[in-house]
Scaffold this active site. Sequence first.
Site, PDB file in Angstrom:
ATOM      1  N   ALA A  33      17.069  50.051  94.964  1.00  0.00           N
ATOM      2  CA  ALA A  33      18.409  50.293  94.414  1.00  0.00           C
ATOM      3  C   ALA A  33      19.246  51.206  95.301  1.00  0.00           C
ATOM      4  O   ALA A  33      20.460  51.245  95.191  1.00  0.00           O
ATOM      5  CB  ALA A  33      18.295  50.898  93.006  1.00  0.00           C
ATOM      6  N   LYS A 105      18.740  39.768  71.643  1.00  0.00           N
ATOM      7  CA  LYS A 105      19.298  38.404  71.582  1.00  0.00           C
ATOM      8  C   LYS A 105      20.019  38.142  70.279  1.00  0.00           C
ATOM      9  O   LYS A 105      21.029  37.438  70.263  1.00  0.00           O
ATOM     10  CB  LYS A 105      18.218  37.350  71.775  1.00  0.00           C
ATOM     11  CG  LYS A 105      16.955  37.584  70.996  1.00  0.00           C
ATOM     12  CD  LYS A 105      15.945  38.218  71.900  1.00  0.00           C
ATOM     13  CE  LYS A 105      14.629  38.470  71.244  1.00  0.00           C
ATOM     14  NZ  LYS A 105      13.773  39.290  72.125  1.00  0.00           N
ATOM     15  N   VAL A 132      16.279  37.037  76.970  1.00  0.00           N
ATOM     16  CA  VAL A 132      15.762  35.669  76.998  1.00  0.00           C
ATOM     17  C   VAL A 132      14.524  35.598  77.884  1.00  0.00           C
ATOM     18  O   VAL A 132      14.569  35.966  79.059  1.00  0.00           O
ATOM     19  CB  VAL A 132      16.819  34.678  77.532  1.00  0.00           C
ATOM     20  CG1 VAL A 132      16.265  33.251  77.497  1.00  0.00           C
ATOM     21  CG2 VAL A 132      18.114  34.776  76.743  1.00  0.00           C
ATOM     22  N   ILE A 136      10.852  36.792  82.780  1.00  0.00           N
ATOM     23  CA  ILE A 136      11.293  35.688  83.652  1.00  0.00           C
ATOM     24  C   ILE A 136      12.773  35.879  83.944  1.00  0.00           C
ATOM     25  O   ILE A 136      13.574  35.971  83.018  1.00  0.00           O
ATOM     26  CB  ILE A 136      11.096  34.325  82.960  1.00  0.00           C
ATOM     27  CG1 ILE A 136       9.656  34.167  82.463  1.00  0.00           C
ATOM     28  CG2 ILE A 136      11.490  33.194  83.906  1.00  0.00           C
ATOM     29  CD1 ILE A 136       9.469  32.933  81.581  1.00  0.00           C
ATOM     30  N   GLY A 187      -1.681  40.213  66.871  1.00  0.00           N
ATOM     31  CA  GLY A 187      -0.435  40.848  67.282  1.00  0.00           C
ATOM     32  C   GLY A 187       0.539  39.911  67.972  1.00  0.00           C
ATOM     33  O   GLY A 187       1.572  40.333  68.484  1.00  0.00           O
ATOM     34  N   GLU A 190       4.501  38.689  63.978  1.00  0.00           N
ATOM     35  CA  GLU A 190       4.802  39.859  63.166  1.00  0.00           C
ATOM     36  C   GLU A 190       4.392  39.632  61.709  1.00  0.00           C
ATOM     37  O   GLU A 190       4.137  38.500  61.301  1.00  0.00           O
ATOM     38  CB  GLU A 190       6.293  40.173  63.259  1.00  0.00           C
ATOM     39  CG  GLU A 190       6.680  40.522  64.691  1.00  0.00           C
ATOM     40  CD  GLU A 190       8.153  40.875  64.828  1.00  0.00           C
ATOM     41  OE1 GLU A 190       8.660  41.602  63.969  1.00  0.00           O
ATOM     42  OE2 GLU A 190       8.764  40.433  65.800  1.00  0.00           O
ATOM     43  N   ASP A 201      14.629  32.886  66.422  1.00  0.00           N
ATOM     44  CA  ASP A 201      14.587  33.666  67.659  1.00  0.00           C
ATOM     45  C   ASP A 201      14.874  32.765  68.862  1.00  0.00           C
ATOM     46  O   ASP A 201      15.666  33.116  69.742  1.00  0.00           O
ATOM     47  CB  ASP A 201      13.206  34.320  67.785  1.00  0.00           C
ATOM     48  CG  ASP A 201      13.014  35.016  69.119  1.00  0.00           C
ATOM     49  OD1 ASP A 201      13.621  36.095  69.315  1.00  0.00           O
ATOM     50  OD2 ASP A 201      12.285  34.484  69.978  1.00  0.00           O
ATOM     51  N   LYS A 205      18.183  32.838  71.640  1.00  0.00           N
ATOM     52  CA  LYS A 205      18.088  32.814  73.099  1.00  0.00           C
ATOM     53  C   LYS A 205      18.781  31.580  73.669  1.00  0.00           C
ATOM     54  O   LYS A 205      19.497  31.654  74.679  1.00  0.00           O
ATOM     55  CB  LYS A 205      16.616  32.841  73.504  1.00  0.00           C
ATOM     56  CG  LYS A 205      15.893  34.131  73.083  1.00  0.00           C
ATOM     57  CD  LYS A 205      14.374  33.971  73.170  1.00  0.00           C
ATOM     58  CE  LYS A 205      13.635  35.248  72.781  1.00  0.00           C
ATOM     59  NZ  LYS A 205      12.186  35.003  72.551  1.00  0.00           N
TER      60      LYS A 205
END
Lengths: 436, 436
Positions: A33, A105, A132, A136, A187, A190, A201, A205
């Site tokens: 950076a 999102k 999203v 990735i 896990g 949820e 969900d 996205k």
Amino acid sequence: MEPIRVGLLGLGIVGGGTFKVLERNADEIARRAGRRIVVTKVGERDVARARARVGADVAVEADAFAVARDPEIDIVVELIGGVTVARQLVLEAIANGKHVVTANKALLANHGNEIFAAARERGVMVAFEAAVAGGIPIIKAIREGLTANRIEWVAGIINGTTNFILSEMRSRGLPFEEVLAEAQRLGYAEADPTFDIEGIDAAHKLTLLASMAFGIPVQFSRAYVEGITRLSSVDIRHAERLGYRIKLLAITKKRPEGVELRVHPTLVPAGRLIANVEGAMNAVLVNGDAVGPTLYYGQGAGEEPTASAVVADLVDVTRLDTADPGHRVPHLAFQPEALADLPILDIGDVRSAYYLRLRVRDQPGVMAELARILADNQISINSMLQQQPEDEGDGADIIFLTHEALERDVDNAIAQMQALDVVTSDVTRLRMEQLA
Amino acid sequence: MEPIRVGLLGLGIVGGGTFKVLERNADEIARRAGRRIVVTKVGERDVARARARVGADVAVEADAFAVARDPEIDIVVELIGGVTVARQLVLEAIANGKHVVTANKALLANHGNEIFAAARERGVMVAFEAAVAGGIPIIKAIREGLTANRIEWVAGIINGTTNFILSEMRSRGLPFEEVLAEAQRLGYAEADPTFDIEGIDAAHKLTLLASMAFGIPVQFSRAYVEGITRLSSVDIRHAERLGYRIKLLAITKKRPEGVELRVHPTLVPAGRLIANVEGAMNAVLVNGDAVGPTLYYGQGAGEEPTASAVVADLVDVTRLDTADPGHRVPHLAFQPEALADLPILDIGDVRSAYYLRLRVRDQPGVMAELARILADNQISINSMLQQQPEDEGDGADIIFLTHEALERDVDNAIAQMQALDVVTSDVTRLRMEQLA
């Protein structure tokens, strides 16, 4: 150069991961950076826990709004989640001239247009790579990597919970409820899994991906959303026999008359790379007119993969902190004044191939009648399978795979089949995509 | 805003594709870039052909240097290829204050350090997304998408010609020479295929990926390069039986003592996504400490896929045309003053797992002797296969799969095996990677 000062809102899984990655890789990140990126304040209700976590150099505030307004903060990272308070926090940060990085999102799918407009007005950036497909860099790929292209469609496995469930249902032959319970134990799901298993969900996205792919405003309310809760193991097995896998795909396609925006279980040819994405992994296929199909694969959730995307955004924002807004990438890939007003199509106006399964009485003329109904509705048959019921019930099970047809025509055909005496079951309908 | 003016050097396959994509998608591209991107001059020796191709609005110069120096040009796109003239052209364009976009991996792998230094000096950008993996935005992913991470390794199928040949050898059981001839007929391989089949093209690209992944100068001359010309169908079949596929992988890994930089045929577990990348497609796996493994897949060559990357660079450069250099992404991902001086390791210092195949006389004690040699060289055996020779020759064929070992130790073990009377063939050695 002075370090850039980050205010971190929310020190849960992703917030904690972000703090950890920024600390562990501080040198490597600064080498890229050109400037150190330092969390100087944390907004977290559980002040004691946060203090223990971040050490003495970082101020902890119970009131996240105090961080969002703090003149000593350059970038606010919103990792609280939810829509109402998060929206207020993000707008407050923007109003105070801060750049925002968020993984939220739901917030952007519902309030993105308002938030991006406010950011534009105030000359700040809102970055959301983490919203999203976790780590990735799919937003960067679509927004910056494929700018040469008219993007034709995007199809993604962008919910790890449901992909884990579908992978287990297929490989172990277990029913949905059993695998869901296991996913909750592990896990991967949820306690209240509704947002995941009902496809919401993924639709959040997808809404963002569609806007960036086609240059249209964010329109979550227009998405067609169907989850995996009603998906039967029987259809997973039939699909496999026919050379397909069933994935919860989030699909957006540009048609001359509008944009398809839909999430639903989908049959995909088993040989496709995306059909072989297993477990909680994510993958997004993007088809551009120049580049052809490209695929992006990786971990779509989790502490450090998501933190990876948050921190990448922090580096981008740091680099362009003082740049003229014209030098920055537009939030939705296209210049705000150049967004298109292409409508989102109703699901009835979508075109897809279909898998139809129904049980019929074993008597002459049934097949002719079914075939006539399909023909009358302009649906042509790609292949057909008739077999004895697995459950040893009476009659025969019939599966049609159709060529591409209009969803509304398929609705009509199903209604007409359902009205026949000889049809003794509900007609199960799944959509099917070749993705090539 | 005024259009940005592009001078296009070379109107061959990629040059022609770039011109075509810029023209066809001009509106879509301008909606993203906020400014029109227009080719105003072409440098092409075959002036008549170029004139016929680009129409009357575009000036055509036989002398590419005239374009590189032209004060009316903002960005020079170098698509001539080769190293000598291309280097002069790129340096000339930079000296004249122009940004450069190039697809030339050979040029940058050999002269990147000089070129990037010149560009820095003059305050211009050199963009090269098209130099690696065609239309896949892999440079953007590594350089900007994964900045949070310490990248641990990169492994890619980044030469379509050799992947096509290996795919055909495996699926159709044909020998190398036969498939190469077919690839040449189909246009997947050039008349002189040396750069592709000997791994040089992949090593050029890998050199650039390694620099961006680890923040080191470009060092092509230090790469270990082994092509597919000596690969036998027998080993492809054995690998398959053992659950592996053989791919020409370009691999770079960061070790405490240095960087591995190597291209060679590699056994990969057949279940890995990258093992299922077939035909002329490319894919790159990148492993970061935070994000874990991510994979990028698409067409690695061809007219429009490569043009897609060239034009994406044009959009990036256009956006940052007048930006302060501090707002731009560093050429090699890390700030130039923050590059590391980690050495590139000799192939003898590389660590990998191995596949060893040899023929032995069928007599007692042979296996014990071979196993002793491996043990003496600190090489531990993962699995072993003994079988009658496929070609019905005398003796037995033995295949060892080893755990990770030092290449130098494996060299020694092979030399010791080779010296045994009972070993009647050369020892074939292939490297093997788990990629997880």
